[in-house]
Design a protein around this motif. Structure first.
Motif, PDB file in Angstrom:
ATOM      1  N   UNK A   1      -5.781  -7.474  -5.657  1.00 24.16           N
ATOM      2  CA  UNK A   1      -6.657  -8.569  -6.830  1.00 24.16           C
ATOM      3  C   UNK A   1      -7.056  -7.460  -7.902  1.00 24.16           C
ATOM      4  N   UNK A   2      -7.622  -8.295  -8.991  1.00 26.03           N
ATOM      5  CA  UNK A   2      -7.868  -8.007 -10.302  1.00 26.03           C
ATOM      6  C   UNK A   2      -7.377  -6.897 -11.073  1.00 26.03           C
ATOM      7  N   UNK A   3      -5.754  -7.394 -10.996  1.00 27.55           N
ATOM      8  CA  UNK A   3      -4.975  -6.637 -11.977  1.00 27.55           C
ATOM      9  C   UNK A   3      -4.957  -7.612 -13.435  1.00 27.55           C
ATOM     10  N   UNK A   4      -4.880  -6.675 -14.402  1.00 29.30           N
ATOM     11  CA  UNK A   4      -4.454  -7.106 -15.976  1.00 29.30           C
ATOM     12  C   UNK A   4      -3.242  -7.610 -16.133  1.00 29.30           C
ATOM     13  N   UNK A   5      -3.294  -9.349 -16.250  1.00 32.87           N
ATOM     14  CA  UNK A   5      -3.233  -9.625 -16.504  1.00 32.87           C
ATOM     15  C   UNK A   5      -1.290  -9.104 -17.788  1.00 32.87           C
ATOM     16  N   UNK A   6      -0.476  -9.224 -17.736  1.00 30.76           N
ATOM     17  CA  UNK A   6       0.485  -8.958 -18.558  1.00 30.76           C
ATOM     18  C   UNK A   6       1.477  -8.035 -18.279  1.00 30.76           C
ATOM     19  N   UNK A   7       0.763  -6.897 -17.565  1.00 28.90           N
ATOM     20  CA  UNK A   7       0.915  -5.461 -16.984  1.00 28.90           C
ATOM     21  C   UNK A   7       1.635  -5.572 -16.704  1.00 28.90           C
ATOM     22  N   UNK A   8       2.789  -3.870 -16.262  1.00 29.75           N
ATOM     23  CA  UNK A   8       3.909  -3.528 -15.343  1.00 29.75           C
ATOM     24  C   UNK A   8       2.627  -3.271 -14.646  1.00 29.75           C
ATOM     25  N   UNK A   9       2.693  -3.152 -13.177  1.00 27.77           N
ATOM     26  CA  UNK A   9       2.562  -2.171 -12.102  1.00 27.77           C
ATOM     27  C   UNK A   9       3.467  -1.266 -11.806  1.00 27.77           C
ATOM     28  N   UNK A  10       3.466  -0.532 -10.358  1.00 21.39           N
ATOM     29  CA  UNK A  10       3.993   0.162  -9.481  1.00 21.39           C
ATOM     30  C   UNK A  10       3.033   0.524  -8.353  1.00 21.39           C
ATOM     31  N   UNK A  11       3.544  -0.008  -7.246  1.00 26.67           N
ATOM     32  CA  UNK A  11       2.262   0.364  -5.551  1.00 26.67           C
ATOM     33  C   UNK A  11       3.223   1.160  -4.920  1.00 26.67           C
ATOM     34  N   UNK A  12       2.472   2.210  -4.079  1.00 23.01           N
ATOM     35  CA  UNK A  12       3.162   2.796  -3.237  1.00 23.01           C
ATOM     36  C   UNK A  12       2.247   2.636  -1.242  1.00 23.01           C
ATOM     37  N   UNK A  13       2.650   2.721  -0.113  1.00 24.03           N
ATOM     38  CA  UNK A  13       2.653   2.712   0.379  1.00 24.03           C
ATOM     39  C   UNK A  13       2.666   4.175   1.309  1.00 24.03           C
ATOM     40  N   UNK A  14       0.569   4.495   1.987  1.00 23.46           N
ATOM     41  CA  UNK A  14       0.896   5.421   3.421  1.00 23.46           C
ATOM     42  C   UNK A  14       0.344   5.300   4.574  1.00 23.46           C
ATOM     43  N   UNK A  15       0.858   5.319   5.425  1.00 25.28           N
ATOM     44  CA  UNK A  15       0.577   5.070   6.631  1.00 25.28           C
ATOM     45  C   UNK A  15      -0.372   5.854   7.273  1.00 25.28           C
ATOM     46  N   UNK A  16      -1.172   5.440   7.981  1.00 20.38           N
ATOM     47  CA  UNK A  16      -2.689   5.825   8.774  1.00 20.38           C
ATOM     48  C   UNK A  16      -2.322   5.963   9.943  1.00 20.38           C
ATOM     49  N   UNK A  17      -2.715   7.315  10.835  1.00 16.57           N
ATOM     50  CA  UNK A  17      -3.257   7.595  12.099  1.00 16.57           C
ATOM     51  C   UNK A  17      -4.313   7.987  12.340  1.00 16.57           C
ATOM     52  N   UNK A  18      -4.184   8.995  13.880  1.00 15.05           N
ATOM     53  CA  UNK A  18      -5.552   9.733  14.022  1.00 15.05           C
ATOM     54  C   UNK A  18      -5.691  11.239  13.372  1.00 15.05           C
TER      55      UNK A  18
ATOM     56  N   UNK B   1       4.402   9.355  14.645  1.00 16.23           N
ATOM     57  CA  UNK B   1       4.061  10.645  14.839  1.00 16.23           C
ATOM     58  C   UNK B   1       2.784  10.966  15.917  1.00 16.23           C
ATOM     59  N   UNK B   2       2.797   9.798  16.962  1.00 12.27           N
ATOM     60  CA  UNK B   2       2.632  10.158  18.565  1.00 12.27           C
ATOM     61  C   UNK B   2       1.471   9.325  18.778  1.00 12.27           C
ATOM     62  N   UNK B   3       0.684   8.789  17.074  1.00 13.86           N
ATOM     63  CA  UNK B   3      -0.855   7.634  17.097  1.00 13.86           C
ATOM     64  C   UNK B   3      -0.204   6.812  16.669  1.00 13.86           C
ATOM     65  N   UNK B   4      -1.633   6.090  16.982  1.00 14.77           N
ATOM     66  CA  UNK B   4      -1.201   4.750  16.767  1.00 14.77           C
ATOM     67  C   UNK B   4      -1.762   4.025  15.412  1.00 14.77           C
ATOM     68  N   UNK B   5      -0.679   3.757  15.023  1.00 14.85           N
ATOM     69  CA  UNK B   5      -1.111   3.480  13.266  1.00 14.85           C
ATOM     70  C   UNK B   5      -2.078   2.489  13.008  1.00 14.85           C
ATOM     71  N   UNK B   6      -3.513   3.041  12.242  1.00 18.07           N
ATOM     72  CA  UNK B   6      -4.776   2.154  12.460  1.00 18.07           C
ATOM     73  C   UNK B   6      -4.770   1.505  11.318  1.00 18.07           C
ATOM     74  N   UNK B   7      -3.712   1.359  10.325  1.00 16.26           N
ATOM     75  CA  UNK B   7      -4.008   1.310   8.804  1.00 16.26           C
ATOM     76  C   UNK B   7      -3.298   1.638   7.714  1.00 16.26           C
ATOM     77  N   UNK B   8      -3.519   1.338   6.626  1.00 18.82           N
ATOM     78  CA  UNK B   8      -2.208   1.470   5.367  1.00 18.82           C
ATOM     79  C   UNK B   8      -2.408   1.848   4.478  1.00 18.82           C
ATOM     80  N   UNK B   9      -2.685   2.543   3.579  1.00 21.82           N
ATOM     81  CA  UNK B   9      -3.377   2.557   2.471  1.00 21.82           C
ATOM     82  C   UNK B   9      -2.034   2.582   1.174  1.00 21.82           C
ATOM     83  N   UNK B  10      -2.705   1.723   0.729  1.00 16.85           N
ATOM     84  CA  UNK B  10      -2.601   1.032  -1.161  1.00 16.85           C
ATOM     85  C   UNK B  10      -2.508   2.007  -2.079  1.00 16.85           C
ATOM     86  N   UNK B  11      -1.854   1.909  -2.977  1.00 16.54           N
ATOM     87  CA  UNK B  11      -1.696   2.779  -4.017  1.00 16.54           C
ATOM     88  C   UNK B  11      -1.402   1.810  -4.964  1.00 16.54           C
TER      89      UNK B  11
END
Length: 775
Positions: A578-595, A543-553
């Motif tokens: 971490x801190x997930x419940x054992x024997x559960x099934x989880x989905x994950x998604x990522x978003x990038x963050x800039x200025x 996006x024309x600005x340095x990636x400053x981090x990522x948000x994990x959901x």
């Protein structure tokens, strides 16, 4: 000689009355002795009886004392001590009863002693709300019999009827009369009692009030207001109420600043048994100060000090009002605070202006904190008057006015327009401007610059900064994104604002850069018991600005809501959740963050099973056991050989219920071989025996039947039978037990074999024996 006999006639009659005097002697309160003389004329018949009667003096009812007296004397009993009696006596013969002889004067049934004299008048020695304690001196003479007690009577003030104050005799010369009414006055009197009865009552005690016992006055500070001072506005009423305990009502003294406070038309003092009140009907400023209340009685004293603050609107400010720094549109006013603030700090001043052209007073400001104020919005060339009022929490003062009018004009000119305005920077909510100073400051040092702005479609310019800024560069903030604005600048000196600069022309407010594109779909590189390591590809466009981090959901499978998995943005493209419940099934998604903010989220990954990976293999049986038979009282064994990693857990079951070890059940482990032994077999041990092995990677089981063998038993007793020669002999013999069985028939100890005539037929639970053609 002639003898003449003339008969003598004798006549008889009732006797005359007995002869007096009828006298009483041996008087002893309840009894006495009466004596009299026989009648002079007994009526010709012997007196055979006297009749004696009595009556209480002043009554008409005679009572018979005795009617069987042969002598002129009588013992009279059952008299009431202290009572006067009249007596009469009549003589009786065979002809009747004579008239009565009566006592000349009533006879007092007097004891050999008198009732006591009156005691001393009772004195009060103590009181409470419902009782009074009295004390008195015994009588000087007891009447010849010891005092046995006292009687008290009471009556309320204004009442003439005396009533008893005690139920039983009082043994002492002090007594507490109870059951009285608080605040009521009573009078008491006392009489002594001996064997002769109740003596004369004493003189009255005078009126005594039932009231609490004397105590030193004590001010009840807990019931007083918690505020330090009592505040009252001038002309209003204020009251100081002081609760206290004490008896009698104390002497009251009020002081204000050391000087006595006396009642007058404004101030009233009320004294009650539990409250002292000072009421001022109309407060004046001079009533402000410290008030001290002093209470005293015979038992002690107490005092308390309270503050009273009388407040009012302040006096008008002190003049004169000074007018300086006059410009065509403003001037600066200054004044002095009022000498009297009305007992409350000055909160603000109200400044008003009057354009002489209109004659109307208008507010310049109602919230001036100090004693100086710059009046804005004047019309150039107009004459103005000004006035100032002081205000506190209780009102507004009279105004202080200027004595001469002031003309809104300047001794110098306004500055010229700033030069070369330009746009230095633009982002999504601000524009940075830069310009040069005007060629002329109008002869007065510049106070600063004012920026004005508007949307291109509008003709109305708005002021961005009310306070002029010193620099020739400034950032206009809080603008709407994706909107066009025009800007211009005006210089200001003491004469006012100069003409505006040229317009910048439309300036489009927009971000310098955009949000990043979506990262790659996250992948799991490692899965733990309650955690997962994720990795993903960076977005193709930052996006024309340095990636400053990522948000994990994250979200569990089947859920609709996403939740954050990281508290702060992740700096790299990998992260351990971490801190997930054992024997559960989880989905994950990522978003990038800039200025510019958070970009769009990636597609979610496929559900990941949160379960720690275990090395090894599921358990299995290398050797299994089969069906087993065992006799009653014997033992049965079942052995398995197991294989698995991690080492599996082995459990034994009978008919689906786990078999515990101990008693008749033993489990032996020899390496990979596990043996279950059941000893002392009973019929209840028969059934399905199973073995289950399991570890985290799986489970396996095997099963077989245990049959309990029981010995044969004849269920029917054989009896002797008679059969005719040539007939058939047949016997059916039921039996029980676990077969198969060997069946033998013996005759005289020798085994009988089957033949054409003899048949032995065994079945499941019985056997038949047949002999054809009995010989």
């Amino acid at each position: 000689m002639k003898l003449i006999c003339q008969p003598l006639l004798l006549f008889s009659d009732k006797p005359k009355p007995p002869c007096g005097p009828l006298e009483a002697s041996d008087i002893d309160g309840e009894s006495l002795t009466l004596t009299w003389n026989p009648p002079k004329d007994d009526g010709g018949e012997k007196i055979n009886n006297y009749i004696v009667e009595k009556r209480k003096a002043g009554t008409n009812r005679w009572q018979k004392v005795s009617s069987f007296l042969s002598k002129p004397t009588c013992q009279v009993r059952n008299l009431e001590p202290g009572t006067k009696y009249e007596f009469r006596v009549a003589a009786e013969n065979s002809q009747g009863v004579s008239d009565f002889l009566e006592t000349e004067t009533p006879v007092l049934a007097k004891l050999p002693y008198d009732a006591p004299q009156a005691p001393g008048s009772p004195k009060c020695v103590g009181t409470t709300e419902d009782s009074i304690t009295l004390s008195w001196n015994p009588p000087k003479k007891d009447g010849g019999s010891p005092i046995t007690g006292y009687v008290i009577e009471k009556k309320e003030k204004g009442d003439s009827r005396w009533t008893k104050a005690n139920v039983s005799e009082i043994p002492d010369t002090e007594y507490t009369v109870r059951g009285l009414q608080d605040g009521t006055e009573y009078e008491f009197r006392v009489a002594a009692v001996n064997n002769a009865g109740i003596g004369d009552f004493s003189e009255g005690s005078g009126d005594i009030k039932a009231q609490p016992p004397p105590t030193a006055p004590k001010i009840n500070r807990d019931l007083m207001p918690s505020v330090k001072d009592i505040k009252a506005k001038v002309g209003e009423e204020f009251k100081i109420a002081v609760p206290y305990n004490g008896n009698p009502i104390p002497t009251v003294s009020w002081l204000q600043g050391g000087a006595p406070v006396h009642e007058n038309s404004r101030i009233k003092i009320d004294v009650q048994p539990d409250m002292i009140t000072l009421v001022c009907k109309s407060a004046e400023l001079k009533d402000t100060g410290k008030y001290t209340l002093s209470l005293s009685n015979e038992k002690g004293s107490d005092s308390v000090t309270m503050g009273v603050q009388v407040v009012d609107a302040p006096a008008k400010p002190e003049g004169p009002i000074q007018v300086k720094d006059v410009t065509p549109e403003s001037c600066v006013l200054s004044w002095n605070p009022p000498k009297e603030d009305g007992g409350s700090p000055i909160s603000n001043y109200i400044v008003e202006k009057q354009d002489k052209a209109t004659g109307r007073w208008e507010p310049a400001s109602k919230f001036v904190r100090g004693t100086q104020y710059e009046v804005m919005g004047l019309d150039e060339g107009h004459e103005y008057n000004f006035r100032v009022k002081a205000e506190n929490d209780y009102g507004v003062s009279e105004p202080l006015e200027t004595t001469t009018a002031t003309v809104a004009q300047s001794p110098f000119k306004c500055p010229e327009s700033p030069l070369n305005i330009g746009v230095e920077d633009v982002d999504d909510s601000s524009v940075t401007l830069k310009w040069n100073k005007p060629k002329s400051d109008g002869g007065k040092k510049l106070l600063g610059y004012v920026i004005e702005y508007k949307e291109p479609s509008s003709n109305r310019w708005k002021t961005y900064n009310d306070v002029p800024m010193k620099e020739t560069m400034a950032t206009v903030k809080d603008l709407d994104n994706d909107t066009e604005y025009e800007f211009r600048v005006r210089a200001k000196n003491s004469a006012g604002l100069g003409n505006p600069s040229d317009s910048t022309g439309p300036v489009h407010v927009k971000p310098k850069f955009s949000k990043p594109s979506t990262p790659g779909v996250p992948e799991a590189t490692k899965v733990g018991k309650t955690s997962v390591d994720l990795q993903w590809d960076k977005p193709r466009n930052d996006g024309g600005s340095k990636i400053t981090g990522y948000v994990v959901e994250k979200r569990e499978k089947g859920m609709s809501l996403w939740s954050k998995a990281n508290e702060f943005p992740v700096s790299d493209n990998h992260f351990t959740v971490s801190g997930l419940n054992e024997n559960t099934e989880c989905e994950f998604r990522i978003a990038a963050v800039n200025a510019a903010g958070n970009g769009d989220f990636s597609l979610p990954c496929a559900p990941i099973k949160i379960k720690e990976k275990i090395d090894g293999h599921a358990p299995d049986f290398a050797e299994k056991f089969g069906n087993t038979k065992a006799a009653l009282g014997k033992e049965a064994s079942f052995s398995v050989k197991v294989d698995g990693h991690p080492a599996p857990k082995v459990q034994w079951f009978k008919n689906g219920l786990e078999i515990g070890t101990g008693g008749r059940h033993r489990v032996k482990v020899d390496g990979d071989t596990h043996t279950l032994t059941i000893s002392d077999i009973t019929s209840g041990d028969a059934g399905e025996i199973s073995c289950e092995v399991r570890n985290p990677l799986g489970k396996e089981s095997c099963k077989a039947n245990l049959t309990v063998l029981s010995p044969p038993r004849l269920e029917k007793e054989l009896r002797d039978q008679k059969v005719d020669a040539g007939d058939q002999f047949k016997v059916k013999l039921p039996f029980s037990g676990t077969g198969p069985f060997d069946i033998k028939v013996k005759k005289d100890g020798k085994e009988v074999k089957e033949s054409n005539r003899i048949k032995i037929s065994p079945f499941d639970d019985f056997v038949t024996f047949v002999i054809k053609g009995i010989a």
